[in-house]
Design a protein around this motif. Structure first.
Motif, short mmCIF file in Angstrom:
data_model
loop_
_atom_site.label_atom_id
_atom_site.label_comp_id
_atom_site.label_asym_id
_atom_site.label_seq_id
_atom_site.Cartn_x
_atom_site.Cartn_y
_atom_site.Cartn_z
N LYS A 268 40.77 54.17 27.96
CA LYS A 268 41.64 55.33 28.17
C LYS A 268 42.31 55.24 29.53
O LYS A 268 43.52 55.53 29.67
CB LYS A 268 40.81 56.62 28.07
N TRP A 269 41.57 54.84 30.54
CA TRP A 269 42.14 54.68 31.88
C TRP A 269 43.17 53.56 31.89
O TRP A 269 44.25 53.70 32.50
CB TRP A 269 41.02 54.35 32.87
N LEU A 270 42.87 52.47 31.19
CA LEU A 270 43.78 51.33 31.18
C LEU A 270 45.09 51.67 30.49
O LEU A 270 46.16 51.20 30.89
CB LEU A 270 43.10 50.14 30.49
N GLN A 271 45.04 52.49 29.45
CA GLN A 271 46.26 52.88 28.75
C GLN A 271 47.16 53.75 29.62
O GLN A 271 48.37 53.78 29.43
CB GLN A 271 45.89 53.62 27.46
N VAL A 272 46.55 54.46 30.59
CA VAL A 272 47.36 55.24 31.53
C VAL A 272 47.99 54.34 32.58
O VAL A 272 49.16 54.47 32.93
CB VAL A 272 46.49 56.33 32.20
#
Length: 286
Positions: A268-272
């Protein structure tokens, strides 16, 4: 299921051929080699191949050569031919991969909000991708190990004073190279990626968080292996070992579940941070 009678004569024959290189210590070398290989082959069990890596069910007694249990001694089956032993190893490895895939799929389903029925439908495709991932990792290890073994053998031969230092350095290098792939199984089971896509996304996730991921896995390994000493306290022929087996199962499953939670939050963090991280994302099943 042992291969002691199958391999021990060949191993001892190889020791006889190399013994003259030790000069006056040749007899001591032969005796030590005989005792060491006899002990190793007595404890080796072809059923150990049911514990597959990196995807498999953790086992407390795997590789410990336990031959006793509360019901008595185990039945020992000696393999008669190399071909049968090889195919047994292959068969057990495939069985271990299938049950290990089911184990990881169930953990992934309880650490996500996806419908468990849809997860079950994707299970056959996940097994195939696990097989592909195992081949890729085995090939990578083979490519890295062959030159490393040659280099380490040369160093040990010409610089014996180094002791086990070359092996330690090689182990650290191996961890550094393979750690970015640590979340590859998670991508297959949590996001239904193909093996190659799971490896690529694992590398994208680990590289910017290498110190955090390293600390996270260090804590998991210390907890897992540290508590194994506690679970292994009872004697093999004591019923109290069942407590250790269930305790090991609970802790191991919890640690793997924690790694799935870490992966889900990390993605989720990486997609941001990288909006196009899913570019080229291919699901196993539509």
């Amino acid at each position: 299921m042992r291969i002691k009678n199958l391999l021990l004569p060949s191993v001892l024959n190889a020791s006889d051929l190399s013994a003259p290189a030790y000069g006056q210590d040749s007899q001591a070398f032969l005796q030590t080699a005989k005792e060491m290989w006899t002990l190793i082959l007595e404890q080796f069990n072809l059923l150990y191949n049911l514990r597959t890596y990196p995807i498999g069910i953790p086992s407390l007694l795997s590789y410990k050569g336990v031959q006793l249990n509360p019901l008595g001694s185990l039945r020992i089956i000696e393999m008669k031919s190399s071909a049968s032993a090889f195919w047994m190893m292959v068969a057990f490895s495939l069985i271990g991969l299938v049950i290990g895939s089911l184990y990881f799929a169930l953990i992934a389903s309880v650490t996500s909000t996806a419908d468990i029925k849809s997860k079950i439908k994707q299970f056959p495709g996940q097994i195939v991708q696990c097989f592909v991932l195992s081949i890729i990792l085995f090939g990578a290890l083979l490519i890295l190990s062959i030159p490393a073994i040659c280099l380490i053998s040369s160093l040990v031969m010409f610089l014996p004073s180094l002791g086990s230092l070359p092996l330690v350095i090689f182990g650290l290098m191996l961890v550094w190279v393979l750690m970015p792939m640590a979340f590859s199984p998670h991508g297959i089971f949590a996001d239904q990626f193909k093996a190659t896509t799971a490896i690529a996304n694992s590398i994208k996730l680990v590289r910017p968080l290498i110190s955090i991921v390293g600390l996270f896995f260090t804590v998991l390994i210390m907890l897992g292996y540290g508590l194994d000493f506690l679970w292994s306290t009872p004697d093999p022929d004591s019923w109290m070992l069942m407590v250790g087996i269930f305790g090991h199962a609970f802790i191991s499953s919890s640690l793997i579940a924690a790694s799935f939670v870490f992966y889900n939050n990390g993605m989720k963090w990486l997609q941001v941070v990288i909006p196009d991280v899913n570019t080229g994302k291919q699901k196993i099943l539509s």
